[in-house]
Design a protein around this motif. Sequence first.
Motif, mmCIF file in Angstrom:
data_model
loop_
_atom_site.group_PDB
_atom_site.id
_atom_site.type_symbol
_atom_site.label_atom_id
_atom_site.label_comp_id
_atom_site.label_asym_id
_atom_site.label_seq_id
_atom_site.Cartn_x
_atom_site.Cartn_y
_atom_site.Cartn_z
ATOM 1 N N MET A 1 32.245 48.716 51.964
ATOM 2 C CA MET A 1 32.752 49.290 50.721
ATOM 3 C C MET A 1 34.242 49.597 50.878
ATOM 4 O O MET A 1 34.647 50.225 51.838
ATOM 5 N N ASN A 2 35.007 49.149 49.921
ATOM 6 C CA ASN A 2 36.437 49.359 49.950
ATOM 7 C C ASN A 2 36.809 50.454 48.956
ATOM 8 O O ASN A 2 36.714 50.270 47.753
ATOM 9 N N VAL A 45 41.338 40.405 41.255
ATOM 10 C CA VAL A 45 40.698 41.722 41.366
ATOM 11 C C VAL A 45 39.695 41.870 40.226
ATOM 12 O O VAL A 45 39.879 41.293 39.155
ATOM 13 N N PRO A 46 38.631 42.636 40.411
ATOM 14 C CA PRO A 46 37.640 42.788 39.344
ATOM 15 C C PRO A 46 38.090 43.707 38.208
ATOM 16 O O PRO A 46 37.685 43.526 37.069
ATOM 17 N N VAL A 47 38.934 44.693 38.519
ATOM 18 C CA VAL A 47 39.363 45.679 37.523
ATOM 19 C C VAL A 47 40.809 46.060 37.769
ATOM 20 O O VAL A 47 41.228 46.231 38.909
ATOM 21 N N GLN A 48 41.574 46.183 36.670
ATOM 22 C CA GLN A 48 42.885 46.814 36.735
ATOM 23 C C GLN A 48 42.788 48.074 35.904
ATOM 24 O O GLN A 48 42.277 48.055 34.779
ATOM 25 N N ALA A 49 43.270 49.188 36.453
ATOM 26 C CA ALA A 49 43.110 50.473 35.786
ATOM 27 C C ALA A 49 44.424 51.234 35.717
ATOM 28 O O ALA A 49 45.296 51.074 36.569
ATOM 29 N N ALA A 50 44.528 52.075 34.693
ATOM 30 C CA ALA A 50 45.667 52.973 34.527
ATOM 31 C C ALA A 50 45.138 54.316 34.034
ATOM 32 O O ALA A 50 44.033 54.393 33.488
ATOM 33 N N GLN A 78 34.678 56.319 42.981
ATOM 34 C CA GLN A 78 33.567 55.748 42.223
ATOM 35 C C GLN A 78 33.653 54.228 42.097
ATOM 36 O O GLN A 78 32.697 53.581 41.684
ATOM 37 N N LYS A 79 34.800 53.656 42.430
ATOM 38 C CA LYS A 79 35.046 52.229 42.209
ATOM 39 C C LYS A 79 34.037 51.293 42.882
ATOM 40 O O LYS A 79 33.580 50.347 42.239
ATOM 41 N N VAL A 83 32.197 48.300 40.785
ATOM 42 C CA VAL A 83 32.533 46.892 41.016
ATOM 43 C C VAL A 83 31.300 46.055 41.324
ATOM 44 O O VAL A 83 31.194 44.903 40.884
ATOM 45 N N GLU A 84 30.336 46.611 42.045
ATOM 46 C CA GLU A 84 29.152 45.834 42.394
ATOM 47 C C GLU A 84 28.268 45.531 41.185
ATOM 48 O O GLU A 84 27.451 44.618 41.233
#
Length: 126
Positions: A1-2, A45-50, A78-79, A83-84
């Motif tokens: 897990m990253n 990447v699976p998600v980009q967040a701000a 929580q990422k 992501v999984e």
Amino acid sequence: MNFSFPKEEKLKSKILIQKLFSEGKSVSKYPLKLVYVSTSLTKDVPVQAAVSVPKRFFKKAVTRNRIKRLMREAYRLQKPMLVEQLGTTYAFMFIYTGKDIPDFVLIQNKMQGLLEKFIQNELITR
């Protein structure tokens, strides 16, 4: 897990942010709101967040930055769970809608509930 939150996962594209607010959907769990859109990202990447905290309720930048740090940390923890379960790539914007300064435990619990609500919405719409 990253559990990291590297530069590639930060949402900075003005075009993508505009698309997020014009075409995006939202879920909320007071005092947090998540605006999201399914998109193809240039990075792998699976998600980009701000994160965002309104100046309207928090005049001092120190306070806004503290809340943003708490939100980023709660998201970072929580990422891996998020992501999984994702099937496609997303752009996220987390917005703090409360009027008082939160503590980390509150933000962490609300972030977990918000992401669970997002996953439920996405499983229904797939």
